[in-house]
Design a protein around this motif. Structure first.
Motif, PDB file in Angstrom:
ATOM      1  N   LEU A 210     -14.491  42.697   3.383  1.00 10.88           N
ATOM      2  CA  LEU A 210     -15.168  41.967   2.331  1.00 10.88           C
ATOM      3  C   LEU A 210     -15.647  40.847   2.378  1.00 10.88           C
ATOM      4  CD1 LEU A 210     -12.932  43.568  -0.532  1.00 10.88           C
ATOM      5  CD2 LEU A 210     -15.159  44.295   0.060  1.00 10.88           C
ATOM      6  N   THR A 211     -16.789  40.300   1.852  1.00  8.18           N
ATOM      7  CA  THR A 211     -16.947  38.993   1.891  1.00  8.18           C
ATOM      8  C   THR A 211     -18.128  38.666   0.436  1.00  8.18           C
ATOM      9  OG1 THR A 211     -18.041  36.921   3.128  1.00  8.18           O
ATOM     10  CG2 THR A 211     -19.212  39.199   3.401  1.00  8.18           C
ATOM     11  N   PRO A 212     -18.201  37.771  -0.027  1.00  8.01           N
ATOM     12  CA  PRO A 212     -19.293  37.412  -0.959  1.00  8.01           C
ATOM     13  C   PRO A 212     -20.589  37.890  -0.511  1.00  8.01           C
ATOM     14  CG  PRO A 212     -17.977  35.414  -1.147  1.00  8.01           C
ATOM     15  CD  PRO A 212     -17.561  36.370   0.007  1.00  8.01           C
TER      16      PRO A 212
ATOM     17  N   ILE B  32     -26.754  31.045   0.811  1.00 11.41           N
ATOM     18  CA  ILE B  32     -26.829  31.612  -0.677  1.00 11.41           C
ATOM     19  C   ILE B  32     -25.922  32.787  -0.667  1.00 11.41           C
ATOM     20  CG2 ILE B  32     -27.530  32.105  -2.798  1.00 11.41           C
ATOM     21  CD1 ILE B  32     -30.101  30.318  -1.712  1.00 11.41           C
ATOM     22  N   SER B  33     -24.717  33.128  -1.409  1.00  9.34           N
ATOM     23  CA  SER B  33     -24.197  34.188  -1.455  1.00  9.34           C
ATOM     24  C   SER B  33     -23.829  34.566  -3.200  1.00  9.34           C
ATOM     25  CB  SER B  33     -22.949  34.443  -0.668  1.00  9.34           C
ATOM     26  OG  SER B  33     -21.760  33.677  -1.309  1.00  9.34           O
ATOM     27  N   LYS B  34     -23.499  36.010  -3.360  1.00  9.38           N
ATOM     28  CA  LYS B  34     -23.056  36.321  -4.660  1.00  9.38           C
ATOM     29  C   LYS B  34     -21.754  35.507  -5.147  1.00  9.38           C
ATOM     30  CE  LYS B  34     -22.459  40.451  -7.696  1.00  9.38           C
ATOM     31  NZ  LYS B  34     -22.339  41.918  -7.763  1.00  9.38           N
ATOM     32  N   HIS B  35     -21.521  35.217  -6.327  1.00  7.76           N
ATOM     33  CA  HIS B  35     -20.362  34.632  -6.918  1.00  7.76           C
ATOM     34  C   HIS B  35     -19.261  35.602  -6.931  1.00  7.76           C
ATOM     35  CE1 HIS B  35     -17.604  31.803  -8.932  1.00  7.76           C
ATOM     36  NE2 HIS B  35     -17.373  32.597  -9.627  1.00  7.76           N
ATOM     37  N   VAL B  36     -18.128  35.367  -6.420  1.00  7.19           N
ATOM     38  CA  VAL B  36     -17.086  36.291  -6.597  1.00  7.19           C
ATOM     39  C   VAL B  36     -15.815  35.719  -7.465  1.00  7.19           C
ATOM     40  CG1 VAL B  36     -14.896  37.248  -5.125  1.00  7.19           C
ATOM     41  CG2 VAL B  36     -17.311  37.412  -4.229  1.00  7.19           C
ATOM     42  N   ASN B  37     -15.558  36.143  -8.516  1.00  8.54           N
ATOM     43  CA  ASN B  37     -14.381  35.889  -9.254  1.00  8.54           C
ATOM     44  C   ASN B  37     -13.324  36.571  -8.813  1.00  8.54           C
ATOM     45  OD1 ASN B  37     -15.975  34.574 -11.522  1.00  8.54           O
ATOM     46  ND2 ASN B  37     -16.804  36.710 -12.394  1.00  8.54           N
ATOM     47  N   TYR B  38     -12.537  35.627  -8.267  1.00  8.31           N
ATOM     48  CA  TYR B  38     -11.163  35.829  -7.589  1.00  8.31           C
ATOM     49  C   TYR B  38      -9.978  35.125  -8.481  1.00  8.31           C
ATOM     50  CZ  TYR B  38     -11.190  31.104  -5.932  1.00  8.31           C
ATOM     51  OH  TYR B  38     -11.180  29.599  -5.888  1.00  8.31           O
ATOM     52  N   ASP B  39      -8.869  36.005  -8.105  1.00  3.99           N
ATOM     53  CA  ASP B  39      -7.624  35.609  -8.909  1.00  3.99           C
ATOM     54  C   ASP B  39      -7.168  34.377  -8.404  1.00  3.99           C
ATOM     55  OD1 ASP B  39      -7.880  37.698 -10.970  1.00  3.99           O
ATOM     56  OD2 ASP B  39      -7.614  39.071  -9.391  1.00  3.99           O
ATOM     57  N   PHE B  40      -6.733  34.328  -6.992  1.00  6.95           N
ATOM     58  CA  PHE B  40      -6.339  33.267  -6.172  1.00  6.95           C
ATOM     59  C   PHE B  40      -6.772  33.144  -4.897  1.00  6.95           C
ATOM     60  CE2 PHE B  40      -3.531  36.989  -6.473  1.00  6.95           C
ATOM     61  CZ  PHE B  40      -3.104  37.170  -5.024  1.00  6.95           C
TER      62      PHE B  40
ATOM     63  N   SER C 243      -8.219  30.161   7.943  1.00 10.42           N
ATOM     64  CA  SER C 243      -7.151  29.504   7.250  1.00 10.42           C
ATOM     65  C   SER C 243      -7.180  29.497   5.725  1.00 10.42           C
ATOM     66  CB  SER C 243      -7.571  27.952   7.327  1.00 10.42           C
ATOM     67  OG  SER C 243      -9.016  27.765   7.052  1.00 10.42           O
ATOM     68  N   PRO C 244      -6.121  28.775   5.052  1.00 13.15           N
ATOM     69  CA  PRO C 244      -5.780  29.096   3.696  1.00 13.15           C
ATOM     70  C   PRO C 244      -6.581  29.242   2.582  1.00 13.15           C
ATOM     71  CG  PRO C 244      -3.932  27.700   4.722  1.00 13.15           C
ATOM     72  CD  PRO C 244      -5.040  28.022   5.804  1.00 13.15           C
ATOM     73  N   GLY C 245      -7.749  28.181   2.789  1.00 18.40           N
ATOM     74  CA  GLY C 245      -8.887  28.203   1.766  1.00 18.40           C
ATOM     75  C   GLY C 245      -9.968  29.035   1.945  1.00 18.40           C
ATOM     76  N   ASN C 246      -9.758  29.932   2.945  1.00 17.45           N
ATOM     77  CA  ASN C 246     -10.929  30.751   3.423  1.00 17.45           C
ATOM     78  C   ASN C 246     -10.672  32.210   3.278  1.00 17.45           C
ATOM     79  OD1 ASN C 246     -12.519  28.481   4.092  1.00 17.45           O
ATOM     80  ND2 ASN C 246     -11.838  28.550   6.485  1.00 17.45           N
ATOM     81  N   THR C 247      -9.715  32.406   2.400  1.00 19.66           N
ATOM     82  CA  THR C 247      -9.637  33.922   1.856  1.00 19.66           C
ATOM     83  C   THR C 247      -9.337  34.014   0.388  1.00 19.66           C
ATOM     84  OG1 THR C 247      -8.511  34.575   4.011  1.00 19.66           O
ATOM     85  CG2 THR C 247      -8.181  35.976   2.191  1.00 19.66           C
TER      86      THR C 247
ATOM     87  N   TYR D 266      -4.539  44.996  -3.588  1.00 20.42           N
ATOM     88  CA  TYR D 266      -5.315  43.445  -3.290  1.00 20.42           C
ATOM     89  C   TYR D 266      -6.604  43.582  -2.362  1.00 20.42           C
ATOM     90  CZ  TYR D 266      -1.090  41.874  -5.712  1.00 20.42           C
ATOM     91  OH  TYR D 266      -0.103  41.549  -6.737  1.00 20.42           O
ATOM     92  N   ASP D 267      -7.677  43.167  -2.755  1.00 17.05           N
ATOM     93  CA  ASP D 267      -8.647  42.793  -1.951  1.00 17.05           C
ATOM     94  C   ASP D 267      -8.797  41.330  -1.666  1.00 17.05           C
ATOM     95  OD1 ASP D 267      -9.612  45.329  -2.178  1.00 17.05           O
ATOM     96  OD2 ASP D 267     -11.208  45.035  -3.771  1.00 17.05           O
ATOM     97  N   PHE D 268      -9.199  41.307  -0.226  1.00 17.56           N
ATOM     98  CA  PHE D 268      -9.354  39.936   0.442  1.00 17.56           C
ATOM     99  C   PHE D 268     -10.649  39.755   0.963  1.00 17.56           C
ATOM    100  CE2 PHE D 268      -5.226  41.775   1.159  1.00 17.56           C
ATOM    101  CZ  PHE D 268      -4.251  40.824   0.791  1.00 17.56           C
ATOM    102  N   TYR D 269     -11.507  38.537   0.535  1.00 20.84           N
ATOM    103  CA  TYR D 269     -12.911  38.259   0.662  1.00 20.84           C
ATOM    104  C   TYR D 269     -12.589  37.044   1.559  1.00 20.84           C
ATOM    105  CZ  TYR D 269     -14.569  41.138  -2.927  1.00 20.84           C
ATOM    106  OH  TYR D 269     -15.075  42.253  -3.716  1.00 20.84           O
ATOM    107  N   LEU D 270     -13.524  37.150   2.596  1.00 18.87           N
ATOM    108  CA  LEU D 270     -13.575  36.064   3.553  1.00 18.87           C
ATOM    109  C   LEU D 270     -14.954  35.151   3.114  1.00 18.87           C
ATOM    110  CD1 LEU D 270     -13.175  37.154   7.142  1.00 18.87           C
ATOM    111  CD2 LEU D 270     -11.430  36.205   5.501  1.00 18.87           C
ATOM    112  N   ILE D 271     -14.577  33.622   3.087  1.00 17.90           N
ATOM    113  CA  ILE D 271     -15.607  32.697   2.966  1.00 17.90           C
ATOM    114  C   ILE D 271     -15.520  31.731   4.167  1.00 17.90           C
ATOM    115  CG2 ILE D 271     -15.622  33.046   0.555  1.00 17.90           C
ATOM    116  CD1 ILE D 271     -14.012  30.231   0.407  1.00 17.90           C
TER     117      ILE D 271
END
Length: 193
Positions: A26-28, A48-56, A95-99, A109-114
């Motif tokens: 998964l990734t936006p 440009i990628s689709k916006h993902v509404n994530y929980d945390f 790294s912590p901010g990229n998932t 839970y689903d994990f999206y890489l950015i």
């Protein structure tokens, strides 16, 4: 350099997102990339990628040891990282901010890489795999939970997995801390105990 020798960060992000999706990682969703250049080369680029509404994101698991279902999230994240490695994906900015993390249902839970522009697509041995965890700034407890899951999936002992993951994590943390100390001009002090 980016126009004539190397792909732009935006183009790499777009192409890597397509590769991740092909591997069911998964990734936006990637929409487009834009490159602006002049006679000297690339001036700006945009992905440009689709916006993902994530929980945390993963940072919450580091800064909040009592985060709800933390153990289960870390175990599922270890399985997610194993899936990356099995698909020969070495995410260099793991790294912590990229998932980004989305809670789907009770304790799932689903994990999206950015921030995708730095990846290698290569077969990874056990050391490479454990080295890939280093930037996540893991505590011993986090390493413990993740090692239990990863060791079962990779058919290594828990002790081997825990020891190597912790070794790479601590080496990275020490390196970052020593850089901060050098920049501040202070001397590193070690406890005599």
């Amino acid at each position: 350099m980016y126009k004539y020798i190397r792909k732009s960060k935006a183009k790499r992000s777009f192409e890597y997102a397509e590769k991740l999706i092909a591997c069911q990682i998964l990734t936006p969703f990637p929409i487009a990339y834009i490159e602006n250049s002049n006679f000297l080369g690339l001036t700006t680029s945009y992905y440009i990628s689709k916006h993902v509404n994530y929980d945390f994101d993963f940072r919450d698991l580091i800064h909040k040891p009592l985060f709800p279902n933390r153990k289960e999230i870390l175990q599922q994240f270890a399985a997610f990282t194993f899936k990356l490695h099995e698909n020969n994906i070495n995410f260099l900015d793991h790294s912590p901010g990229n998932t980004l993390i989305i809670e789907k249902e009770e304790k799932q839970y689903d994990f999206y890489l950015i921030d995708l522009n730095r990846m290698h697509f290569e077969v990874m041995d056990f050391n490479d795999r454990m080295h890939n965890f280093r930037r996540l700034w893991l505590s011993r407890t986090m390493v413990k939970y993740m090692s239990k899951t990863y060791s079962k999936l990779y058919n290594k002992t828990y002790d081997e997995t825990y020891t190597l993951m912790l070794k790479h994590s601590r080496a990275f943390q020490k390196k970052v801390d020593s850089k901060k100390l050098r920049r501040s001009g202070r001397k590193m002090r070690f406890k005599s105990e």
